[in-house]
Write an enzyme that holds these catalytic residues in place. Structure first.
Site, PDB file in Angstrom:
ATOM      1  N   ILE A  65       8.131  -5.403  -3.488  1.00 26.87           N
ATOM      2  CA  ILE A  65       6.900  -5.273  -3.019  1.00 26.87           C
ATOM      3  C   ILE A  65       7.066  -6.134  -1.526  1.00 26.87           C
ATOM      4  CG2 ILE A  65       4.352  -5.065  -2.990  1.00 26.87           C
ATOM      5  CD1 ILE A  65       4.708  -4.773  -6.083  1.00 26.87           C
ATOM      6  N   PRO A  66       7.726  -5.934  -0.637  1.00 26.87           N
ATOM      7  CA  PRO A  66       7.540  -6.909   0.490  1.00 26.87           C
ATOM      8  C   PRO A  66       6.335  -6.491   1.182  1.00 26.87           C
ATOM      9  CG  PRO A  66       9.363  -4.847   0.815  1.00 26.87           C
ATOM     10  CD  PRO A  66       8.872  -4.772  -0.449  1.00 26.87           C
ATOM     11  N   HIS A  67       5.868  -7.759   1.512  1.00 27.11           N
ATOM     12  CA  HIS A  67       4.592  -7.795   2.183  1.00 27.11           C
ATOM     13  C   HIS A  67       4.553  -8.826   3.144  1.00 27.11           C
ATOM     14  CE1 HIS A  67       4.521 -10.314  -1.568  1.00 27.11           C
ATOM     15  NE2 HIS A  67       3.669 -11.091  -0.900  1.00 27.11           N
ATOM     16  N   GLY A  68       3.382  -8.861   4.296  1.00 26.91           N
ATOM     17  CA  GLY A  68       3.057 -10.034   4.941  1.00 26.91           C
ATOM     18  C   GLY A  68       2.072  -9.883   5.575  1.00 26.91           C
ATOM     19  N   LEU A 103       3.677  -3.588   2.034  1.00 28.33           N
ATOM     20  CA  LEU A 103       2.399  -4.073   2.326  1.00 28.33           C
ATOM     21  C   LEU A 103       2.030  -5.007   3.310  1.00 28.33           C
ATOM     22  CD1 LEU A 103      -0.635  -3.892   1.513  1.00 28.33           C
ATOM     23  CD2 LEU A 103      -0.119  -5.589  -0.064  1.00 28.33           C
TER      24      LEU A 103
END
Length: 153
Positions: A65-68, A103
């Site tokens: 779930i890569p997110h930033g 996300l």
């Protein structure tokens, strides 16, 4: 907030061509920028790579779930991708990731960002859900499965 309320079906990539972590981030960023025209592809990739340097967002069981956070948005934005072969993502369990939710959240967002991460994690905790997503034939079917399974949460 439901995942399907945040996920534009046009931001789903059923067959990621990426073979490494950076390429996955690039491809998912491209998908999200296509539906959120105000986003800058380079900014999205930079934020994701910065977050990955803090620690992998590969949570295990074939899921990442890569997110930033970005200053330039005022609402949560999602994209989804699937890799049939799997991609080495420095996951907690050491296994390749196949299912990816990207996300992006507004820089000042805390609560909704964390709730959405938790909702995605909960959705993908089930091996049956993961298997359904891996077996889906199209972007439309992936979106439908996400919606159906989310109703069961």
């Amino acid at each position: 907030m439901k995942i399907v309320d945040l996920l534009n079906p046009a931001a789903i990539v059923a067959d990621l061509s990426a073979v490494d972590k950076d390429a996955v981030l690039e491809e998912l960023a491209k998908a999200v920028v296509q539906v959120e025209k105000s986003l800058d592809h380079g900014d999205v990739v930079r934020v994701l790579q910065e977050r990955e340097r803090l620690g992998s967002t590969g949570i295990g069981d074939g899921v990442a779930i890569p997110h930033g956070k970005l200053r330039t948005i005022d609402q949560l934005v999602l994209s989804f991708g699937r890799s049939g072969k799997g991609v080495e993502f420095d996951s907690l369990d050491g296994k390749p990731a196949q299912l990816f939710f990207l996300l992006l959240a507004p820089e000042e967002s805390v609560g909704m960002h964390l709730k959405t991460l938790a909702r995605i994690s909960k959705l993908l905790k089930s091996s049956a859900v993961r298997q359904r997503l891996l077996s889906a034939d199209s972007e439309a079917e992936l979106y439908r499965i996400i919606g159906e399974e989310e109703e069961r949460l």
